[in-house]
Design an enzyme around this catalytic site. Structure first.
Site, short mmCIF file in Angstrom:
data_model
loop_
_atom_site.label_atom_id
_atom_site.label_comp_id
_atom_site.label_asym_id
_atom_site.label_seq_id
_atom_site.Cartn_x
_atom_site.Cartn_y
_atom_site.Cartn_z
N SER A 137 9.03 -70.71 3.75
CA SER A 137 8.84 -71.04 5.24
C SER A 137 9.83 -71.79 5.84
CB SER A 137 7.35 -71.60 4.74
OG SER A 137 7.02 -72.15 6.12
N TYR A 150 1.55 -78.76 2.24
CA TYR A 150 2.25 -77.28 2.14
C TYR A 150 3.67 -77.46 2.53
CZ TYR A 150 3.41 -72.68 4.00
OH TYR A 150 3.94 -71.36 4.30
#
Length: 262
Positions: A137, A150
């Protein structure tokens, strides 16, 4: 293109489904991994040449389940490519995030890819087309408020990928890190969608990620690929001048915190 046997985790998610369709359409054989047998069977049956593919149910948050999964994969076929796509996310204030949610995120986003790589390396080393694609990501390179845990998990995955690339530099194995920006999947809550709209953040369709992964299958040298503009520019900027990115994100903090508190 050579027909490859690809192990794909998180196969029934938004990105996973797009990856499965793209890989199957390109003529590759798939081992689909997920938690829901019914959904996996439906996905397999909807792919081109469904009898060429199989599926395995596994809980990737369990070390014992991953050991069993690797054994089942080894019993069924050779493996050329491992795509670590399974993962989870959480949006909210870090101090209000449940410890169980943090632990689950680290298990799925970091430990599961590490365990799968370790468990399947003996098989993959037998292949002339050995490859790992870790789906990361942009938040694996840029810390973002509201996604603290995250970000930590994806930073960990990126670090693992980088170290693995260097450890296998003399072997016939490509290790890729593919980092999308925001993607339109069910993983995004209504709050995340609304926040991104207010901030002007763009989101891509899962099929864009799948096309990028297909391109990586032809890349024999390890690489890192970031999707989206200006996100990939900010990844480079954050690495060189983090204070500049911090200042820019601080201007958005009030909006981010408003959605994170909700």
């Amino acid at each position: 293109m050579t027909t490859l046997t690809i192990v794909l985790t998180g196969a029934c998610g938004g990105i996973g489904r797009a990856l499965a369709i793209a890989f199957a359409s390109a003529g590759h054989k798939l081992v689909l991994v997920g938690r829901n047998a019914e959904a996996l069977a439906a996905l397999r049956d909807g792919l081109e040449r469904p009898r060429s593919h199989r599926y395995l149910v596994a809980d990737l948050s369990s070390a014992a389940s991953i050991i069993e999964l690797c054994t089942d994969i080894a019993d069924g076929s050779a493996v050329d490519v491992l795509v670590n796509n399974a993962g989870t996310s959480s949006f909210g204030l870090f101090t209000e995030t449940d410890d169980a949610v943090i632990e689950q995120m680290l298990q799925l986003n970091v430990l599961a890819p590490m365990r799968l790589c370790k468990g399947l390396m003996p098989l993959m080393r037998k292949s002339q087309h050995a490859m790992v694609i870790n789906i990361g990501s942009g938040f694996g390179s840029i810390g973002f408020a509201g996604f603290t845990a995250y970000c930590a998990s994806k930073f960990g995955l990126r670090g693992f990928t980088e170290a693995l690339q260097r450890e296998f530099a003399n072997e016939n194995m490509a290790i890729h890190y593919l980092a999308p920006r925001a993607v339109n999947t069910a993983m995004n809550s209504a709050n995340i969608v609304a926040m991104n709209a207010e901030l002007g953040n763009k989101a891509d369709e899962p099929e864009l990620v799948a096309r990028a992964a297909l391109e990586l299958l032809r890349c024999k040298k390890s690489s890192n690929r970031y999707l989206g503009w200006p996100e990939r520019f900010f990844v480079s900027l954050n690495a060189l001048f983090p204070s500049v990115v911090s200042a820019a994100l601080k201007k958005q903090l009030a909006i981010i915190l408003r959605y994170a508190r909700n």
